[in-house]
Design an enzyme around this catalytic site. Structure first.
Site, PDB file in Angstrom:
ATOM      1  N   ARG A 207      -2.748   4.260  -5.291  1.00  0.00           N
ATOM      2  CA  ARG A 207      -2.517   3.208  -5.243  1.00  0.00           C
ATOM      3  C   ARG A 207      -2.734   2.291  -6.353  1.00  0.00           C
ATOM      4  NH1 ARG A 207      -8.384   1.109  -3.137  1.00  0.00           N
ATOM      5  NH2 ARG A 207      -7.708  -0.602  -4.136  1.00  0.00           N
TER       6      ARG A 207
ATOM      7  N   ARG B 182     -17.699   0.502  -5.919  1.00  0.00           N
ATOM      8  CA  ARG B 182     -17.424  -0.673  -5.613  1.00  0.00           C
ATOM      9  C   ARG B 182     -18.132  -0.199  -4.112  1.00  0.00           C
ATOM     10  NH1 ARG B 182     -12.019  -3.828  -5.458  1.00  0.00           N
ATOM     11  NH2 ARG B 182     -10.874  -1.789  -4.941  1.00  0.00           N
TER      12      ARG B 182
ATOM     13  N   ARG C 180       3.357  -8.487  -4.175  1.00  0.00           N
ATOM     14  CA  ARG C 180       3.074  -7.117  -4.530  1.00  0.00           C
ATOM     15  C   ARG C 180       4.205  -5.779  -5.239  1.00  0.00           C
ATOM     16  NH1 ARG C 180      -2.697  -6.332  -3.396  1.00  0.00           N
ATOM     17  NH2 ARG C 180      -3.285  -3.592  -3.711  1.00  0.00           N
TER      18      ARG C 180
ATOM     19  N   ARG D  44     -14.963   0.960   0.876  1.00  0.00           N
ATOM     20  CA  ARG D  44     -13.799   0.986   1.941  1.00  0.00           C
ATOM     21  C   ARG D  44     -13.530   1.812   2.038  1.00  0.00           C
ATOM     22  NH1 ARG D  44     -10.543  -2.983  -1.835  1.00  0.00           N
ATOM     23  NH2 ARG D  44      -8.918  -1.852  -1.309  1.00  0.00           N
TER      24      ARG D  44
ATOM     25  N   LYS E  50     -10.057  -9.464  -8.781  1.00  0.00           N
ATOM     26  CA  LYS E  50      -9.180 -10.589  -8.763  1.00  0.00           C
ATOM     27  C   LYS E  50      -9.929 -10.549  -7.426  1.00  0.00           C
ATOM     28  CE  LYS E  50      -5.629  -7.717  -7.148  1.00  0.00           C
ATOM     29  NZ  LYS E  50      -6.094  -6.255  -7.434  1.00  0.00           N
TER      30      LYS E  50
HETATM   31  P1  AMP Z   1      -6.016  -5.237  -1.629  1.00  0.00           P
HETATM   32  O1  AMP Z   1      -7.798  -5.178  -1.200  1.00  0.00           O
HETATM   33  O2  AMP Z   1      -4.933  -5.722  -2.069  1.00  0.00           O
HETATM   34  O3  AMP Z   1      -6.616  -3.457  -3.094  1.00  0.00           O
HETATM   35  O4  AMP Z   1      -5.354  -4.163  -0.538  1.00  0.00           O
HETATM   36  C1  AMP Z   1      -5.691  -2.805   0.941  1.00  0.00           C
HETATM   37  C2  AMP Z   1      -4.147  -2.382   0.790  1.00  0.00           C
HETATM   38  O5  AMP Z   1      -4.371  -3.441   1.742  1.00  0.00           O
HETATM   39  C3  AMP Z   1      -2.666  -1.633  -0.702  1.00  0.00           C
HETATM   40  O6  AMP Z   1      -3.520  -0.897  -0.484  1.00  0.00           O
HETATM   41  C4  AMP Z   1      -2.395  -2.426   0.538  1.00  0.00           C
HETATM   42  O7  AMP Z   1      -1.587  -0.898   1.427  1.00  0.00           O
HETATM   43  C5  AMP Z   1      -1.886  -2.862   1.560  1.00  0.00           C
HETATM   44  N1  AMP Z   1      -1.980  -4.306   1.149  1.00  0.00           N
HETATM   45  C6  AMP Z   1      -2.561  -5.493   0.263  1.00  0.00           C
HETATM   46  N2  AMP Z   1      -1.531  -6.585  -0.177  1.00  0.00           N
HETATM   47  C7  AMP Z   1      -0.276  -6.218   0.205  1.00  0.00           C
HETATM   48  C8  AMP Z   1       0.945  -6.684   0.218  1.00  0.00           C
HETATM   49  N3  AMP Z   1       1.155  -8.094  -0.626  1.00  0.00           N
HETATM   50  N4  AMP Z   1       1.679  -6.168  -0.057  1.00  0.00           N
HETATM   51  C9  AMP Z   1       1.814  -5.078   1.072  1.00  0.00           C
HETATM   52  N5  AMP Z   1       0.583  -4.427   1.337  1.00  0.00           N
HETATM   53  C10 AMP Z   1      -0.805  -4.598   0.605  1.00  0.00           C
END
Ligand code: AMP
Length: 215
Positions: A171, A126, A91, A160, A16
């Protein structure tokens, strides 16, 4: 001009972020990643940063109330008056309902479908540029000059902390329980596009190009 918002939904490692940035350039819309915003805030020395760390490092979702507030505020800014590519939000159903009630825009949704096995393999390699967010993979997608970001020239390339395997499994569970129900939700709502995210980066970009013409 109608405000267009394109939602990217998919499991961790489905591309994404990478494809969202490409699509943003193509459609000349800004790209917002809630995960990237949270990772930036989490580097500060505040109570909010400590709280974010707690959720993100364990692989759980940050409380919706906090995310909803942040997104609503961001989308009111002039930078997003024509719309945006929204990566990582909503989410769960609570966020989707909030979004639909509080944001007035033409919504499309792209769903990145990927098996757990491929996701785990991708995430294991990654890393990304701390400065511009460009994403690489140590097994098959490194920058042209080792250690230097192709996009902005920064040498701050980092892994990360929530990409370690134990956190990734949480996750993925969160994704299945909380986020996957959004597929049915957006299928019923309007423009919905399905992507086979197991294909390689170039093939997925080609699929996205075709979708961009229909958005
Ligand atoms: P991502 O980079 O999208 O994988 O997000 C990394 C982390 O940020 C996730 O595992 C959540 O802890 C938090 N996060 C990102 N977007 C959201 C969202 N819309 N709602 C809740 N937590 C989020």
């Amino acid at each position: 001009m109608t405000k267009k918002i394109i939602l990217l939904i998919g499991p961790p490692g489905s591309g994404k972020g990478t494809q969202g940035k490409i699509l943003a350039e193509k459609l000349m819309l800004p790209h917002i990643s809630t995960g990237e915003i949270f990772r930036k805030i989490a580097t500060s020395n505040t109570e909010e940063a400590r709280l974010l760390h707690e959720y993100m490092d364990s692989g759980r979702l940050v409380p919706s109330e906090l995310v909803n507030r942040m997104i609503k505020r961001a989308l009111l800014s002039d930078d997003y008056k024509n719309g945006c590519i929204l990566d990582g939000y909503p989410r769960n159903l609570e966020q989707a309902e909030y979004f639909s009630k509080n944001v007035d825009a033409e919504i499309s949704c792209i769903f990145f479908n990927l098996t757990d096995e491929v996701a785990i393999k991708r995430i294991a390699g990654r890393y990304s540029c701390e400065s511009c967010g460009n994403i690489y993979n140590k097994y098959y997608d490194n920058p042209k000059v080792e250690g230097v970001c192709d996009n902005c020239g920064s040498t701050e390339l980092i892994f990360r902390s929530d990409d370690e395997q134990k956190t990734v499994l949480v996750r993925m569970e969160e994704y299945k329980k909380e986020t996957l129900p959004l597929v049915d939700y957006y299928k019923k709502k309007g423009k919905f596009f399905y992507i086979n995210a197991t294909a390689n980066k170039e093939e997925v970009t080609e699929e996205i190009d075709l979708i961009a013409k229909r958005i």
